[in-house]
Design a protein around this motif. Structure first.
Motif, PDB file in Angstrom:
ATOM      1  N   VAL A  40       1.287  -0.714  -0.189  1.00 27.77           N
ATOM      2  CA  VAL A  40      -0.274  -0.141  -0.059  1.00 27.77           C
ATOM      3  C   VAL A  40       0.834   1.616   0.371  1.00 27.77           C
ATOM      4  CG1 VAL A  40      -1.676   1.173   1.275  1.00 27.77           C
ATOM      5  CG2 VAL A  40      -2.237  -1.085   1.451  1.00 27.77           C
ATOM      6  N   LEU A  41       0.737   2.321  -0.667  1.00 33.38           N
ATOM      7  CA  LEU A  41       1.808   3.393  -1.166  1.00 33.38           C
ATOM      8  C   LEU A  41       0.436   4.480   0.097  1.00 33.38           C
ATOM      9  CD1 LEU A  41       2.851   3.603  -4.621  1.00 33.38           C
ATOM     10  CD2 LEU A  41       3.896   2.548  -2.984  1.00 33.38           C
ATOM     11  N   LYS A  42      -0.573   4.734  -0.611  1.00 30.98           N
ATOM     12  CA  LYS A  42      -1.464   5.444   0.411  1.00 30.98           C
ATOM     13  C   LYS A  42      -3.123   4.485   1.063  1.00 30.98           C
ATOM     14  CE  LYS A  42      -0.748   8.975  -3.777  1.00 30.98           C
ATOM     15  NZ  LYS A  42      -1.860   9.782  -4.710  1.00 30.98           N
ATOM     16  N   LYS A  47     -10.036   3.414   2.663  1.00 34.59           N
ATOM     17  CA  LYS A  47     -11.269   3.263   2.379  1.00 34.59           C
ATOM     18  C   LYS A  47     -11.510   3.081   1.249  1.00 34.59           C
ATOM     19  CE  LYS A  47      -9.884   8.214   4.570  1.00 34.59           C
ATOM     20  NZ  LYS A  47      -9.696   9.214   4.959  1.00 34.59           N
ATOM     21  N   ILE A  48     -10.824   2.693   0.237  1.00 29.46           N
ATOM     22  CA  ILE A  48     -11.600   2.701  -0.892  1.00 29.46           C
ATOM     23  C   ILE A  48     -11.963   0.917  -0.837  1.00 29.46           C
ATOM     24  CG2 ILE A  48     -10.308   2.409  -3.880  1.00 29.46           C
ATOM     25  CD1 ILE A  48      -9.823   4.768  -3.938  1.00 29.46           C
ATOM     26  N   ALA A  95      -7.304   0.862  -7.868  1.00 25.87           N
ATOM     27  CA  ALA A  95      -6.361   0.982  -6.556  1.00 25.87           C
ATOM     28  C   ALA A  95      -4.433   1.146  -7.646  1.00 25.87           C
ATOM     29  CB  ALA A  95      -6.356   0.346  -5.551  1.00 25.87           C
ATOM     30  N   ILE A  96      -4.638   0.434  -8.208  1.00 26.44           N
ATOM     31  CA  ILE A  96      -2.621   0.517  -8.736  1.00 26.44           C
ATOM     32  C   ILE A  96      -2.697   1.572 -10.188  1.00 26.44           C
ATOM     33  CG2 ILE A  96      -1.263  -0.911 -10.580  1.00 26.44           C
ATOM     34  CD1 ILE A  96      -2.672  -3.560  -9.451  1.00 26.44           C
ATOM     35  N   ASN A 102       1.193  -0.453  -4.843  1.00 28.71           N
ATOM     36  CA  ASN A 102       2.166  -0.602  -6.074  1.00 28.71           C
ATOM     37  C   ASN A 102       2.606  -2.288  -5.804  1.00 28.71           C
ATOM     38  OD1 ASN A 102       4.454  -0.230  -7.548  1.00 28.71           O
ATOM     39  ND2 ASN A 102       5.588  -0.849  -5.308  1.00 28.71           N
ATOM     40  N   LYS A 103       2.819  -3.119  -6.657  1.00 29.98           N
ATOM     41  CA  LYS A 103       2.789  -4.052  -6.689  1.00 29.98           C
ATOM     42  C   LYS A 103       4.094  -4.857  -7.440  1.00 29.98           C
ATOM     43  CE  LYS A 103       0.331  -5.164 -11.558  1.00 29.98           C
ATOM     44  NZ  LYS A 103      -0.334  -6.353 -12.260  1.00 29.98           N
TER      45      LYS A 103
END
Length: 106
Positions: A40-42, A47-48, A95-96, A102-103
């Motif tokens: 997770v970056l943010k 929430k999403i 999300a990406i 980030n994957k």
């Protein structure tokens, strides 16, 4: 027979909703589809993720209500599973694209 099946499918959707609320508060990723590592970056991702989980649960409950009188349970089960997975893939894709995730491939 169909009453029990209806209750089971509604229960699955409700349990999934409760599970997603708990994991959202713990800040854990629910959907990890594929073999890549996801980070997770943010923090807005959670929430999403919760919104998609609520949307997914509502869709599953509505499908259960719509197919309640239908006698073809195998068709209903297919729609149920397909809906669940499509919403999962949609969340991951969005999300990406929004740079919340980030994957990195193994």
């Amino acid at each position: 027979m169909w009453d029990r099946v209806f209750i089971v499918y509604i229960s699955i959707a409700v349990i999934f909703l409760i599970y997603s609320i708990i994991l959202c508060r713990k800040k854990r990723i629910i959907y990890t589809i594929g073999r890549e590592e996801i980070s997770v970056l943010k923090d807005d991702y959670y929430k999403i993720q919760l919104l998609f989980c609520v949307f997914n649960s509502i869709l599953l409950i509505l499908e259960s209500a719509i197919f309640y009188n239908n006698t073809n349970m195998s068709l209903f089960a297919c729609y149920y599973v397909i809906t669940f997975w499509i919403v999962n893939y949609l969340l991951k894709f969005i999300a990406i694209k929004m740079n919340y995730l980030n994957k990195s491939y193994e």
